[in-house]
Design a protein around this motif. Structure first.
Motif, PDB file in Angstrom:
ATOM      1  N   GLY A 137       0.802  -1.223   0.000  1.00 42.20           N
ATOM      2  CA  GLY A 137       0.000   0.000   0.000  1.00 42.20           C
ATOM      3  C   GLY A 137       0.830   1.265   0.000  1.00 42.20           C
ATOM      4  O   GLY A 137       1.979   1.286   0.451  1.00 42.20           O
ATOM      5  N   PHE A 138       0.230   2.349  -0.503  1.00 45.46           N
ATOM      6  CA  PHE A 138       0.904   3.653  -0.490  1.00 45.46           C
ATOM      7  C   PHE A 138       1.246   4.075   0.947  1.00 45.46           C
ATOM      8  O   PHE A 138       2.202   4.799   1.173  1.00 45.46           O
ATOM      9  CB  PHE A 138      -0.007   4.724  -1.116  1.00 45.46           C
ATOM     10  N   GLY A 139       0.442   3.635   1.898  1.00 46.48           N
ATOM     11  CA  GLY A 139       0.675   4.017   3.291  1.00 46.48           C
ATOM     12  C   GLY A 139       1.982   3.497   3.863  1.00 46.48           C
ATOM     13  O   GLY A 139       2.425   3.949   4.925  1.00 46.48           O
ATOM     14  N   ILE A 158      -2.359  12.681  -0.785  1.00 49.12           N
ATOM     15  CA  ILE A 158      -2.056  12.308  -2.170  1.00 49.12           C
ATOM     16  C   ILE A 158      -2.656  10.939  -2.480  1.00 49.12           C
ATOM     17  O   ILE A 158      -3.223  10.713  -3.553  1.00 49.12           O
ATOM     18  CB  ILE A 158      -0.544  12.318  -2.441  1.00 49.12           C
ATOM     19  N   THR A 159      -2.538  10.015  -1.515  1.00 49.79           N
ATOM     20  CA  THR A 159      -3.167   8.694  -1.679  1.00 49.79           C
ATOM     21  C   THR A 159      -4.660   8.857  -1.929  1.00 49.79           C
ATOM     22  O   THR A 159      -5.234   8.227  -2.833  1.00 49.79           O
ATOM     23  CB  THR A 159      -2.944   7.835  -0.420  1.00 49.79           C
ATOM     24  N   GLU A 160      -5.297   9.698  -1.120  1.00 49.50           N
ATOM     25  CA  GLU A 160      -6.748   9.910  -1.263  1.00 49.50           C
ATOM     26  C   GLU A 160      -7.086  10.492  -2.631  1.00 49.50           C
ATOM     27  O   GLU A 160      -8.091  10.110  -3.255  1.00 49.50           O
ATOM     28  CB  GLU A 160      -7.233  10.835  -0.143  1.00 49.50           C
ATOM     29  N   LYS A 161      -6.260  11.422  -3.110  1.00 46.35           N
ATOM     30  CA  LYS A 161      -6.497  12.018  -4.431  1.00 46.35           C
ATOM     31  C   LYS A 161      -6.388  10.968  -5.533  1.00 46.35           C
ATOM     32  O   LYS A 161      -7.215  10.919  -6.451  1.00 46.35           O
ATOM     33  CB  LYS A 161      -5.482  13.139  -4.696  1.00 46.35           C
ATOM     34  N   ILE A 162      -5.366  10.131  -5.465  1.00 47.23           N
ATOM     35  CA  ILE A 162      -5.156   9.105  -6.489  1.00 47.23           C
ATOM     36  C   ILE A 162      -6.348   8.164  -6.551  1.00 47.23           C
ATOM     37  O   ILE A 162      -6.896   7.882  -7.632  1.00 47.23           O
ATOM     38  CB  ILE A 162      -3.856   8.315  -6.210  1.00 47.23           C
ATOM     39  N   ILE A 163      -6.768   7.677  -5.384  1.00 48.81           N
ATOM     40  CA  ILE A 163      -7.865   6.700  -5.341  1.00 48.81           C
ATOM     41  C   ILE A 163      -9.169   7.338  -5.801  1.00 48.81           C
ATOM     42  O   ILE A 163      -9.944   6.743  -6.563  1.00 48.81           O
ATOM     43  CB  ILE A 163      -7.995   6.110  -3.919  1.00 48.81           C
ATOM     44  N   SER A 164      -9.424   8.579  -5.354  1.00 47.06           N
ATOM     45  CA  SER A 164     -10.648   9.272  -5.735  1.00 47.06           C
ATOM     46  C   SER A 164     -10.720   9.491  -7.247  1.00 47.06           C
ATOM     47  O   SER A 164     -11.738   9.203  -7.880  1.00 47.06           O
ATOM     48  CB  SER A 164     -10.726  10.611  -4.995  1.00 47.06           C
ATOM     49  N   GLU A 165      -9.622   9.976  -7.823  1.00 43.73           N
ATOM     50  CA  GLU A 165      -9.601  10.252  -9.260  1.00 43.73           C
ATOM     51  C   GLU A 165      -9.704   8.962 -10.066  1.00 43.73           C
ATOM     52  O   GLU A 165     -10.416   8.889 -11.066  1.00 43.73           O
ATOM     53  CB  GLU A 165      -8.307  10.997  -9.610  1.00 43.73           C
TER      54      GLU A 165
END
Length: 1014
Positions: free
Chosen positions: A760-762, A771-778
Motif C-alpha cells: 500500500g501507499f501508506g 495524495i493517496t486519497e487524491k489518487i484513489i478518488s480520481e
C-alpha cells in the motif's frame, strides 16, 4: 499550622513523597496538615489513607497557580467541599490548550464548604467574604506591620508553604522547574521558582515567628479544626455504579434471567455440574454486590455485537460461568475445570477482572458508547515517572552539557569518579529524581463508572484522547473502592476481522467463514501441524521466537497445551527456574516423581509446577495454610502494587509461620516462597490464558487455510512482534507475489488479487495521505491512469511526491525506466504542488520533451526500496559486496548437533536480557538464504566482543545446540557482511550506443525477485 503543603505530585515543582511529607509532619509536631498540591489532587486520597499511621489530621485542598505564581489556596471544609474544589480545578484543566498555563483568575469563585486563602504579597482587593482569608508567609511579617490588614487580624492566617525538606530539596526543585521551563538552570527566572523559605520547619518554630500576631495563630488553628475529611478505605463495598436498572433487586433478577437464557447457546445438554456452578456463582455475585458490574459489562458487549465488533473477554472473570453465559467471555470454565476461587470467593472485596479486547479500529466507538450510556464516567491516569536515562538527558540540557557528553552519561559508559563536577551533579540528581512523577498519562484501557460523581474523589483533566481522565491511578482508585472496566485495544483482533473480509473478496466462491467455530478449530489437523512445527508467524501471542521455541519443546498440538504454554512463557515462570522444570516433567513422565508430593497433589495437571495465578492461591491456601482472603492478597501483592504495604508483610509472615507450625522443611518452604515471589506478578489466570488461546486458534486457522490473506491483514493492522519486512517475507514463503505500489492497482493499505500482493501507499516513507486519497478518488471516478502525462493532468501533486511514486516503480505499467520518468516529471511540473486541477472543455496541447536515454539497473530498485519501504523486495543476499560460497542452511543444522559451524543469515530481531550476575546477553533471530529461521544465543563474553551492528547479513560461527528438539547456535564469533555501494550515487559505465545495461547481477536479481527468500 500547615495550610499549604506540596508533594512531588505538584509535578515538576514539589520534591517530597507523600509518606516523607507525613513523616516530617510527625517529626515536627504537626497535629494537622493540609495537602494542597499545585493544580492537582493526585495525592489527596493516598495522603488521607496514610495520615492515620502518622497521627496527623488530613486536610485537602489545591494550590491554584499560574506557572509558579500562587493565585490562591483553596481548602475543603468537608467531602462536599472537596468535590466542589475538584470540579472547579477540573474546569481549568479541561479548558487548557496544549502546554499553555491554566487561565486561573486572581479571585476565586465562591464555592460552598470551601475556604480560600490569598497570598498576602499579591492580594490587591479590599473586601473578603466570610470564607476568604489572607495568608501571611514568614517573609511577609515585616510588611504586615505597616499594612492596613494589620488592623483586620480576623482575616489573616499563617500561610507557610512546604515544598522541600532541605537545601538538596531546594536544588532539586530548581532543576525540576528548569526542566519544566525548558531552560538552562542559570537562566531560570526567580519568578518560576519557589522561595528558599518553603521548607519544613517545626510547628513550634512557626508559632514563635508569628508570636507578635497571636490572632493569626489562633485563626489558623481554628481553620484547621473546621476542616474535616473522611474516606472509607476498608473496601467493604465498592463505589462503582450500584445498580444497572436503578433497582438492585431488579438487577439480580435480570442477571439470573440472562444467565439462564444463555444456557442453550453455550450448552446443548447442561449437566448437574453446570447448573450447580451457575447457582453457586449467582449467589456469591449477589452477596458480594457485583451484580451491576456484570450487567454493565454485558451491556457494553451487547452493543459491540450489535455493531459487529470482534472482541475477546479475558482476565480472572474468564473463570466465571455466568460471564460465559452472558457472552462476556468465550471460555467454558467447566470444560477447563477453572478454579472458581480465583474468579470470586466470599473473602474477595473487589470485583473480578474483565479485560475486554477490541480491535484498535473499534475501541474508540465502544468508549464513546460507555461515556454516553453511563454517568459519572472517566478514564484512569497513569503516572509517567522520571527514568534514569531520560533524567540524565533532561538534566544534561539544564546544565548546558554538549550532546556528546549527555549521550555518554546516559549510556552509563563512564567512571563517576573521573567525571567533572557538573557531570557528577547530573548523575547524582538523576538518581535522586528517578521515580518522581513527571506527567500524567492514560491507562491502557481502564474506565471508571462511579456511583457518586468522579469529582467526589479527584479532579479530572482532558488528554488528547478527549475523555475526562482522573488525576489518580488504578491503585488509588481501588483503595477507595473504585474498580475499573478494562476496555483494551488489540491489533490481533483487527487482523482476524480484516482477514475474514479479505478472504471474502479474494475467494468469492467460498462459503463465508465462521471464525467463532472454536470447537472445530481445536480438532483441525492443519492447525495441529502449525502448532507442532511452530509455524505461527503473524498469529496472536504465539509468533515470538521464545513462544515458538517453547511450543517445539512442549510438542504443543492441542488447546490445553497452548493454554499452559501461554502462561509458562510469562517472565515469572522462567525467572523462578520452573519453565525448564515444567518442560522436563511434560516430556519425561518419570521426572514428575521429583515434584514435592504436596505440590503435585495441589497441581497435578501442571506436574506440581505453578503455571497459573490460581496456583499461587492454591499453594498459599493448601500448602501455606492461608485463608482465601489472605491467599488472594498474596497474589495481588506479588504484582508489585501492594508489595511495600504492611498488610502484605503480615501475610508473608503468616505463610512462613504456618509452614513452620505444620512441620514443613524450612529450606523447602523458602524455595516455594521464592517460586511464588518470582512468578505471581507475571502469571496469567488460567481463564485469561484460555481466552488468549481462543484468539490464537482463530489466527492459526486463518494462517493455515488463507496465509496470504492473513499476512495482508497483518500488514494492514500494524504487524505484530516483527517488522513489516518479515511479514512480507512470510507472504512470499507462502507463494505470494510481492509487488511495489502501483498507481492503478494500489490503495493506502496493502491489497491482494489472487496471489499478487500490492504493497500500500501508506507503507511509503514521507508519502502524504492526502495524495493517496487524491489518487484513489480520481481513479475511482475517471478510470485508470494511462501514462505519466495522464496522471499529472488528473492529480495535483508536487515534484517531491511524484519522485517517491516514480522511484518505487508505481508507473512501471508504462514500460519506461525510472530515470526517464523522473526527467520528464521534472520538466513538466513545479517542485511545489499545483492548485487543484481545473477541468476545461478543450484539453491544452501537450508539450513533449525529448527525453535522453538514461540507464537504470535493478540494483537501483533495491536501494530505492530500502529508502522508501525500509527493506528491499529482492533477497538481501543478492546485495552482498562479495559473493558467498557458504552452503549451510537452517534445515541442515540438526545434522551438526554439538559441532561448530559457520552459517550466513539475515538479522530479523534481537532480545536483550541479563544473567543472574547482571551481565547483558542476547538472543538473535535470523533467516537463511532459503528463508528459514536460525536462532542464536550470545552469552556475555561473546555479546561484548561481537555486537549486533543493525540490520544486515551476518556470518555466524558457533556451536549447534539441540535442547528438547529446539535447535539454536551458541555463538562464538559473528560479523556483519558488507553490501555493495549504493549504485545510485556511484559512477556507472554508460552502455554502448543503442545497447542496454546487462550485467550478471541484474539478470540474477530479476530472475530471482519472485522466488527470493526476502
Amino acid at each position: 499550622m500547615f495550610l499549604n503543603c506540596h508533594t512531588y505530585y505538584s509535578l515538576r515543582y514539589g520534591t517530597l513523597k507523600i509518606s516523607d511529607l507525613l513523616e516530617l509532619g510527625q517529626q515536627k509536631g504537626a497535629i494537622a496538615m493540609a495537602l494542597t498540591d499545585v493544580n492537582s489532587t493526585s495525592a489527596s486520597l493516598e495522603f488521607v489513607r496514610l495520615s492515620s499511621e502518622y497521627n496527623v489530621k488530613p486536610i485537602l485542598g489545591v494550590d491554584f497557580r499560574i506557572g509558579a505564581k500562587q493565585q490562591f489556596v483553596m481548602l475543603a471544609e468537608n467531602n462536599e467541599g472537596f468535590k466542589n474544589i475538584n470540579e472547579y480545578l477540573s474546569k481549568f484543566l479541561h479548558d487548557r490548550e496544549g502546554s499553555e498555563n491554566l487561565k486561573i483568575p486572581s479571585k476565586a469563585k465562591q464555592l460552598p464548604h470551601t475556604f480560600v486563602i490569598y497570598p498576602f504579597a499579591f492580594f490587591e482587593g479590599e473586601t473578603l467574604s466570610e470564607n476568604e482569608f489572607i495568608g501571611v508567609k514568614l517573609e511577609d511579617i515585616n510588611r504586615l506591620k505597616f499594612s492596613p490588614w494589620k488592623n483586620r487580624p480576623e482575616k489573616l492566617v499563617v500561610l507557610h508553604t512546604v515544598t522541600f525538606q532541605n537545601k538538596k530539596g531546594f536544588n532539586t526543585h530548581r532543576l525540576l522547574r528548569a526542566i519544566d521551563n525548558n531552560t538552562l538552570l542559570s537562566k531560570l527566572p526567580i519568578s518560576e521558582q519557589a522561595s528558599e523559605n518553603d521548607i519544613f520547619i517545626s510547628e513550634e518554630k512557626l508559632k514563635k515567628s508569628f508570636e507578635e500576631f497571636p490572632q493569626l495563630i489562633e485563626n489558623t488553628e481554628n481553620l484547621l479544626k473546621r476542616c474535616n475529611i473522611q474516606f472509607d478505605f476498608s473496601k467493604e463495598k465498592t463505589c462503582n455504579q450500584k445498580s444497572y436498572t436503578a433497582n438492585e433487586e431488579l438487577d439480580f433478577r435480570l442477571l439470573k434471567k440472562l444467565a439462564y437464557a444463555g444456557i442453550p447457546y453455550r450448552y446443548k445438554r447442561p449437566g448437574a455440574r453446570v447448573m450447580a456452578r451457575i447457582e453457586k456463582e449467582l449467589g456469591i455475585i449477589r452477596e458480594k454486590g457485583f451484580v451491576s458490574y456484570f450487567l454493565i459489562n454485558w451491556k457494553i458487549l451487547k452493543y459491540a455485537r450489535s455493531k459487529g465488533y470482534f472482541y475477546v473477554g479475558r482476565g480472572s472473570g474468564a473463570n466465571s460461568i455466568v460471564a460465559y453465559l452472558l457472552r462476556i467471555t468465550d471460555v467454558d470454565p467447566v470444560e477447563l475445570d477453572l478454579y472458581f476461587e480465583r474468579f470470586i470467593n466470599l473473602y474477595r472485596k473487589n470485583p473480578p477482572d474483565f479485560d475486554i479486547d477490541f480491535s484498535w479500529q473499534d475501541r474508540d466507538d465502544i468508549t464513546d458508547f460507555i461515556f454516553e450510556k453511563f454517568k459519572n464516567t472517566a478514564l484512569i491516569a497513569v503516572y509517567n515517572t522520571f527514568k534514569f536515562r531520560a533524567s540524565v538527558r533532561e538534566l544534561g540540557k539544564v546544565f548546558g552539557l554538549p550532546k556528546e557528553e549527555i549521550d555518554k552519561l546516559s549510556s552509563q559508559d563512564c567512571d563517576f569518579k573521573k567525571l567533572d563536577k557538573l557531570s557528577q551533579l547530573v548523575i547524582v540528581y538523576s538518581k535522586y529524581i528517578q521515580g518522581f512523577p513527571n506527567y500524567l498519562g492514560i491507562h491502557a484501557g481502564g474506565i471508571l463508572i462511579s456511583e457518586k460523581p468522579i469529582h467526589y474523589y479527584v479532579s479530572t483533566f482532558i488528554p488528547p484522547k478527549g475523555y475526562a481522565t482522573t488525576q489518580f491511578d488504578m491503585v488509588i482508585a481501588e483503595d477507595i473502592g473504585l474498580y475499573k472496566f478494562d476496555i483494551l485495544s488489540q491489533r490481533g483482533l483487527g487482523k482476524i476481522k480484516d482477514a475474514v473480509e479479505i478472504v471474502k473478496y479474494n475467494h468469492p466462491e467460498k462459503k463465508p467463514l465462521d471464525i467463532h467455530d472454536i470447537k472445530r478449530f481445536k480438532k483441525d489437523e492443519k492447525i495441529k501441524t502449525l502448532l507442532r512445527s511452530a509455524q505461527a508467524i503473524g498469529c496472536f501471542y504465539v509468533e515470538s521466537p521464545a513462544m515458538r521455541m517453547l511450543m517445539k519443546k512442549l510438542h504443543v498440538d492441542d488447546y490445553l497445551g497452548l493454554v499452559a504454554a501461554s502462561s509458562v512463557i510469562r517472565p515469572g515462570v522462567a525467572k523462578s527456574g520452573m519453565m525448564r522444570e515444567y518442560v522436563m516433567r511434560h516430556r519425561f513422565p518419570e521426572k514428575r516423581k521429583e515434584a514435592h508430593p504436596v505440590l503435585l497433589d495441589i497441581m497435578p495437571e501442571t506436574y506440581g509446577v505453578m503455571v497459573y495465578q490460581e496456583d499461587v492461591i492454591k499453594v498459599a491456601h493448601h500448602f501455606g495454610g492461608l485463608d482465601l482472603s489472605e491467599a488472594d492478597m498474596l497474589r495481588r501483592g506479588m504484582s508489585g502494587k501492594f508489595r511495600s504495604r504492611e498488610e502484605f508483610q503480615k501475610v508473608k509472615d503468616r505463610f512462613f509461620n504456618n509452614c513452620k507450625t505444620s512441620g514443613k522443611n524450612e529450606a523447602f518452604t523458602a524455595d516455594v516462597w521464592r517460586q511464588i515471589e518470582s512468578f505471581a506478578g507475571y502469571a496469567f489466570a488460567k481463564g485469561h490464558s484460555a481466552s488468549y488461546a481462543v484468539e490464537s486458534y482463530q489466527s492459526l486457522f486463518l494462517k493455515a487455510y488463507f496465509p496470504l490473506e492473513y499476512m495482508v491483514a497483518t500488514l494492514n493492522n500494524g504487524g505484530g512482534f516483527y517488522s513489516v519486512e518479515l511479514y512480507v517475507h512470510e507472504a512470499r514463503m507462502h507463494g505470494g507475489n510481492i509487488l511495489q505500489p502501483c498507481i492503478n492497482r494500489s490503495f493506502g493499505e496493502t491489497v491482494i488479487y489472487g496471489k499478487d500482493i500490492y504493497i500500500g501507499f501508506g507503507f511509503l516513507q514521507s508519502f502524504e495521505t492526502k495524495i493517496t486519497e487524491k489518487i484513489i478518488s480520481e481513479r475511482t471516478k475517471n478510470g485508470v491512469f494511462e501514462s505519466l502525462d495522464d496522471f499529472l493532468e488528473r492529480v495535483s501533486i508536487g515534484m517531491e511526491q511524484v519522485t517517491i511514486l516514480i522511484k518505487i516503480n508505481a508507473f512501471r505499467f508504462t514500460g519506461r525506466n525510472k530515470r526517464e520518468l523522473l526527467w520528464e516529471a521534472y520538466m513538466k511540473i513545479n517542485k511545489v504542488s499545483f492548485e487543484e486541477n481545473v477541468y476545461t472543455l478543450f484539453k491544452p496541447k501537450k508539450i513533449d520533451y525529448k527525453t535522453p536515454s538514461l540507464p537504470h539497473t535493478a540494483l537501483e530498485d533495491a536501494f530505492d526500496e530500502m529508502e522508501l519501504l525500509g527493506f528491499p523486495l529482492c533477497s538481501p543476499f543478492e546485495l552482498l559486496a562479495n559473493a558467498s560460497e557458504n552452503k549451510l542452511r537452517a534445515t541442515q543444522l540438526p545434522q551438526f548437533t554439538g559441532k561448530t559451524v559457520t552459517i550466513e543469515a539475515y538479522l530479523v530481531t534481537t532480545k536483550q536480557t541479563r544473567t543472574s550476575r547482571g551481565e547483558y546477553m542476547y538472543f538473535g533471530n535470523f533467516v537463511d538464504r532459503e528463508g528459514y529461521f536460525v536462532d542464536t544465543v550470545h552469552f556475555p563474553p561473546v555479546a561484548n566482543q561481537y555486537r549486533f551492528r543493525g540490520k544486515g547479513i551476518y556470518s555466524i560461527i558457533g556451536k549447534v545446540i539441540d535442547e528438547f528438539d529446539c535447535i539454536t547456535i551458541e555463538v562464538i564469533k559473528m560479523e556483519r557482511l558488507a553490501i555493495i555501494q549504493d549504485p545510485r550515487y556511484s559512477p556507472a559505465p554508460l552502455p554502448p550506443e543503442g545497447g542496454t545495461v546487462t550485467d550478471n547481477r541484474r539478470t540474477t536479481l530479476e530472475n530471482r525477485r519472485k522466488s527470493a527468500a526476502l
